[in-house]
Motif scaffolding. Structure first.
Motif, PDB file in Angstrom:
ATOM      1  N   GLY A   1       3.374   1.644  -1.964  1.00 40.53           N
ATOM      2  CA  GLY A   1       4.031   1.736  -3.258  1.00 40.53           C
ATOM      3  C   GLY A   1       5.317   0.931  -3.308  1.00 40.53           C
ATOM      4  O   GLY A   1       6.052   0.994  -4.298  1.00 40.53           O
TER       5      GLY A   1
ATOM      6  N   SER B   1       0.819  -1.216   0.000  1.00 41.75           N
ATOM      7  CA  SER B   1       0.000   0.000   0.000  1.00 41.75           C
ATOM      8  C   SER B   1       0.848   1.259   0.000  1.00 41.75           C
ATOM      9  O   SER B   1       0.344   2.343  -0.318  1.00 41.75           O
TER      10      SER B   1
ATOM     11  N   ARG C   1       3.802   5.504  -5.358  1.00 40.65           N
ATOM     12  CA  ARG C   1       2.666   4.897  -6.076  1.00 40.65           C
ATOM     13  C   ARG C   1       2.570   5.447  -7.491  1.00 40.65           C
ATOM     14  O   ARG C   1       2.233   4.720  -8.437  1.00 40.65           O
TER      15      ARG C   1
END
Length: 794
Positions: A124, A122, A433
Motif C-alpha cells: 500500500g 503491495s 491499501r
C-alpha cells in the motif's frame, strides 16, 4: 552519429496524441518499423512505413491514452533498400501521474534498493522521498521510482534557512547550533548578538538565494510531477517549538519596524501602546523575555515582538512557496515535521496558509486547527510506532482529514531491503491499501463539514499564558527546550477538552482566528456557540465581536474569565464580560476545567445554543455515548460520518445511531446495502472506525456501457455513469478488468472519478493481449453496487 528518436519530454500525459520524430543518421530509402512497448514488454502499437525516397525526418503519432504502465519504450528499426545494414534507435519515456492529489499517499522516508520498489507497492506504499533532485543520482532515483509507479517528494530543500537550529550535520547533534547559542548566552547574558538568528528570516540576500534555488528545483522537476517540494523538515524560528528571543538582527528589526508602522500608523501611537518614548522609528527595539518577566510595563513590546517573529517566519515560508510556484505553477510547497501550536513560528493562523501541504506531528489539535483555518491544505501524518495504539492514531488522522502518511522505518520493520513486509508492514498493509484505494479517493472528494460551533484560536492568549507561567521561574526559561514547550499547558488543555467534547457529539467545531472574529464572521455564518479556551488576552475588537455575537443570540463557553488582558498583555481594569456572565450568555462551567466534559452537560448546552447536530449516538442506557470521536464530511448532498472510539478503548461496544429524519444510510467499510432509516445499531471495535454515507436521496447504482466486440490493439471506450441523481459531488468507482484466463489484469484496472454527467473510461488492449472473453466490472464506492459487461476480444 546514429539514428535517433525525439520525444517532446521525458515524461508525458496519457491524455491523447504525441508526435515522435525519427531522424536517421544517413537519409535513405527503405522500410521503417516503430514499436511502442510498455514496462513488461507488452506491444501497444506498431507502425510500418515505406520510404520510397530518402527522408531526413519522419513524424509518427502515438495515442498515449493506450499507456497502461509508467515506463515505456519506443524502438525504431530501419532497413535500407538494397544491401545496407539495419539500424536501430531507442527512446524511453514515462507516463506521468495526473496533476493534483488524486489519492491518499503512503510514503516511505528511508531509501530502499531499486529491486525492492515493486514490493513496496503491495504494502500500500505509493511513494518515497527524493534527495538531491538536481544531481544525476537524484534523476536516476526519480526514474527508478517512476518506472514502478511510485511517486515522490523532494526533501529538505532549504533546511539551511528554515531549520538551521535543528538540522542534521555529520558528526554533530541536530541541535548543536542551538546548544552553542544557549551556552554563549549562559557565559554572557548581556551579549545580545546571541539573539541574532543565523540566518535571519528577513535577510534579503538569503531570501533571494533560497528563492532562486527553490525555483530551479521546481522547474527541473516539473515534467515528473512530484507530490510536493519540502522546504524543510522540523523547521522553526529556533529549535523546533523552543522559546527564544530571536531575532534581534538588523534585518529583522528593520522588517519589524515596517510592520509596526502598518499596525500603529504613527510612532506616537506605538509609544502609547507600548508605554515607551522612542524618539525615532530607527530607535524602536523590543523588550526581551527577561524584561517582560520582571516588569508588566515591558509586556506589550514583548508581545508584539513575538507576534512579529511569527509573521516573519510565515512570510519567509510563503516566499519559498511562491518560489516553488514560479518554477512550476502546478507544484506544491510543503513543510515537514510541523510542531504543536505555540513557539517557533507555529501560529497556524498565519502558517496554515503559507504552504500547500504540511506534515504535522498532531499535538495540540494541530491537524484540526490547520485544516480548519485552510481547508485546501494537504495534511500528512507521520508513522513512527507500531501496535494497536499506532493503528488507532493513523485511522484517526485519516478521519481528521489527513491525506497522506510518511513512514519512518529506520529498522526496516515496514519493508526490508527486498521490499517484503516486516512486522509493522504486515500489521499496517491492509489499512494502507484501504486508505489508498477507492474509498480513500471518495473521502478526498469530500470536505470537512463543521457545524454551528466555533473555537477561537488565540495565539496572544498562548503567549500571555506562557509568560504568566514563567514568572516564578525567572530566567530559568532559557533552559527550556522544544520538548518542554510541546508539553501540555492550560491553553492547549482547554482547547483539547472543548474540541473533544464537541466532536464526540457530532457537533464538529471549526476554528476562527482573532482577525476573522473581529471582522464579524460569526454573525454572518450561522454560528450558534463560541468557545473561548483559556482566552485570557483579547483585543478590544475581539471583545466587541464577542459581545455582538452574544447580542445576536449566540452562546459563549469559556473555562476561565476571558479577556482579562488585552492583545498586548495589558491587564484590563475590569472583566470585560461580567454582564454577559450575569445574563448567562457567557458560561463558565466547571466541567470545562475537568479532563473530560460530561456528554450530557454538553448536549444541554448545545441545545440551549440552538445547535442541531446532524446525528446522535446513544449507549445502551439511551444517553449520549461517551468516549467517541465523530468526524463529518460533506460531498454534494451527501454526508460521510467517520465514527471511532477514543484511544485506549477495549473490546466491542454497541451504540445506536439516531438521525433527525429518515435518510439513506450505508456503512462504507463492511459491504452492507443501504437502508432508509432514522436509526441504526452498530458495533464499534476499539481501533478501526465506521464510515457511514448519509443521504436524503437514494444512493445511485453505477452504469456501464460500451462495445461488446473489440480487436487486439484497440482503444476501447466505455461510459461510466449513475442510474439516478448523484448523491455526491463526484462518485468514485473501482474498475476491475478480468482477462480470458480469469486473472485480474492489474495494469488495466484502477479507480475512476465519475461526475454527475458521466465519465469516459478507456481500456487499452495491447497487440499481444490474449484474445477471448474479457470482463469489465465497475463497483461504486458509496452505494456498494456493481455492474459488469463482457467484451469479446478477437
Amino acid at each position: 552519429m546514429a539514428d535517433e528518436l525525439l520525444l517532446p519530454a521525458p515524461a508525458l500525459d496519457p491524455t491523447g496524441p504525441v508526435v515522435v520524430l525519427w531522424r536517421p543518421d544517413a537519409p535513405a530509402a527503405g522500410e521503417l518499423q516503430l514499436e511502442w512497448t510498455e514496462g513488461e514488454g507488452r506491444l501497444l502499437e506498431r507502425h510500418r512505413i515505406t520510404l520510397a525516397e530518402p527522408q531526413a525526418e519522419i513524424a509518427i503519432r502515438l495515442d498515449l491514452r493506450r499507456a497502461r504502465t509508467p515506463a515505456n519504450r519506443i524502438t525504431a528499426r530501419f532497413r535500407p533498400a538494397g544491401s545496407g545494414a539495419e539500424t536501430k534507435a531507442e527512446a524511453r519515456f514515462f507516463v506521468r501521474p495526473a496533476s493534483g492529489w488524486t489519492q491518499y499517499q503512503v510514503i516511505l522516508w528511508q531509501d530502499l534498493p531499486a529491486a525492492a520498489l515493486v514490493g513496496m507497492r503491495s504494502l500500500g506504499i505509493t511513494g518515497s522521498r527524493l534527495l538531491r533532485p538536481l544531481s544525476p543520482a537524484g534523476r536516476d532515483d526519480a526514474e527508478q521510482r517512476m518506472a514502478v509507479g511510485l511517486r515522490w517528494y523532494t526533501e529538505n530543500l532549504a533546511t539551511d534557512f528554515y531549520a538551521p537550529y535543528h538540522r542534521w550535520t555529520p558528526g554533530r547533534s541536530v541541535t548543536w547550533l542551538f546548544d552553542q547559542t544557549k551556552a554563549r548566552h549562559q557565559q554572557n547574558p548581556d551579549d545580545l548578538t546571541v539573539f541574532h538568528r543565523q540566518p535571519s528570516l528577513s535577510d534579503p540576500a538569503w531570501l533571494a538565494t533560497i528563492e532562486a534555488r527553490l525555483t530551479e528545483i521546481a522547474r527541473v522537476q516539473a515534467p515528473y510531477r512530484p507530490l510536493f517540494h519540502n522546504l524543510a523538515d522540523e523547521s522553526g524560528i529556533a529549535d523546533l517549538a523552543a522559546a527564544w528571543d530571536f531575532d534581534l538582527s538588523p534585518a529583522s528589526l528593520e522588517g519589524m519596524r515596517v510592520w509596526l508602522k502598518e499596525r500603529h500608523g504613527s510612532l506616537a501611537a506605538l509609544n502609547r501602546a507600548w508605554g515607551t518614548d522612542f524618539p525615532t522609528w530607527e530607535a524602536v527595539t523590543p523588550a526581551l523575555t527577561r524584561d517582560a518577566l520582571r516588569s508588566e510595563a515591558a509586556v506589550p513590546s514583548w508581545m508584539e515582538f513575538k507576534a512579529w517573529m511569527d509573521v516573519a517566519f510565515a512570510r519567509a515560508v510563503r516566499a519559498g512557496t511562491n518560489a516553488i510556484h514560479r518554477g512550476d505553477p502546478q507544484a506544491s510547497a510543503a513543510l515537514e515535521g510541523a510542531q504543536v501550536p505555540g513557539w517557533g513560528g507555529y501560529d497556524y493562523g498565519l502558517l496554515a496558509s503559507a504552504v500547500d501541504a504540511m506534515e504535522i506531528y498532531d499535538g495540540g489539535n494541530a491537524i484540526e486547527i490547520a485544516r480548519s483555518l485552510n481547508p485546501d491544505l494537504r495534511v500528512l501524518i507521520t508513522c513512527f510506532g507500531t501496535g494497536a495504539a499506532e493503528q488507532h492514531r493513523l485511522w484517526r488522522a485519516w478521519l481528521l482529514g489527513a491525506q497522506g502518511t510518511i513512514i519512518w522505518d529506520e529498522d526496516g520493520s515496514v519493508a526490508g531491503p527486498d521490499g517484503q513486509a516486516g512486522p509493522r508492514g504486515a500489521l499496517f498493509a491492509a489499512m494502507w491499501r484501504e486508505q489508498t484505494g477507492a474509498l480513500g479517493v471518495q473521502l478526498l472528494e469530500a470536505q470537512p463539514a463543521p457545524g454551528q460551533v466555533a473555537i477561537l484560536y488565540s495565539q496572544a492568549s498562548f503567549r500571555m499564558n506562557w509568560l504568566l507561567d514563567r514568572r516564578l521561574g525567572g530566567d530559568a526559561w532559557v533552559e527550556r527546550d522544544s520538548e518542554a514547550e510541546g508539553a501540555d499547558n492550560p491553553w492547549r488543555a482547554a482547547t483539547r477538552r472543548a474540541a473533544q467534547a464537541l466532536a464526540g457529539l457530532g457537533a464538529q467545531p471549526r476554528w476562527i482566528t482573532p482577525e476573522a472574529l473581529s471582522a464579524g464572521e460569526l454573525t454572518r455564518d450561522g454560528t450558534r456557540l463560541l468557545v473561548l479556551p483559556h482566552s485570557i488576552a483579547l483585543s478590544n475588537e475581539e471583545v466587541a465581536a464577542v459581545r455582538g455575537f452574544a447580542e445576536a443570540g449566540g452562546l459563549i463557553l469559556a473555562d476561565v474569565p476571558p479577556g482579562e488582558h488585552d492583545a498586548l498583555g495589558r491587564r484590563r481594569n475590569a472583566p470585560p464580560f461580567a454582564d454577559l456572565v450575569a445574563s448567562r450568555r457567557l458560561r463558565l462551567p466547571a466541567s470545562l476545567q475537568a479532563e473530560k466534559v460530561p456528554p450530557g452537560e454538553m448536549v444541554a448546552l448545545l441545545a440551549e445554543a440552538g445547535v442541531h447536530a446532524p446525528l446522535a449516538l446513544l449507549d445502551a442506557t439511551g444517553r449520549p455515548a461517551a468516549d467517541l470521536d465523530i468526524r463529518l464530511f460533506r460531498s454534494g448532498g451527501m454526508m460521510i460520518a467517520g465514527i471511532q472510539r477514543q484511544d485506549g478503548a477495549e473490546g466491542e461496544r454497541q451504540v445506536e445511531l439516531r438521525l433527525p429524519g429518515r435518510l439513506w444510510v450505508r456503512s462504507l467499510r463492511d459491504g452492507t446495502p443501504a437502508a432508509l432509516t432514522d436509526r441504526l445499531v452498530m458495533q464499534l471495535g476499539p481501533i478501526e472506525p465506521v464510515l457511514l454515507a448519509l443521504s436524503p436521496a437514494s444512493l445511485p447504482a453505477p452504469t456501464l456501457s460500451g462495445p461488446a466486440l473489440a480487436a487486439r490493439g484497440d482503444l476501447v471506450t466505455f461510459r461510466l455513469g449513475l442510474d439516478g441523481p448523484a448523491s455526491a459531488s463526484a462518485h468514485v468507482m473501482r474498475l476491475e478488468v478480468v482477462g480470458p484466463t480469469g486473472q485480474v489484469v492489474s495494469v488495466a484496472s484502477g479507480t475512476v472519478r465519475v461526475t454527475p454527467e458521466g465519465t469516459l473510461w478507456h481500456l487499452p488492449l495491447a497487440l499481444d493481449d490474449m484474445p477471448g472473453q474479457w470482463r469489465v466490472r465497475a463497483t461504486e464506492v458509496v452505494s456498494g453496487q456493481s455492474v459488469a459487461m463482457n467484451l469479446q476480444v478477437r
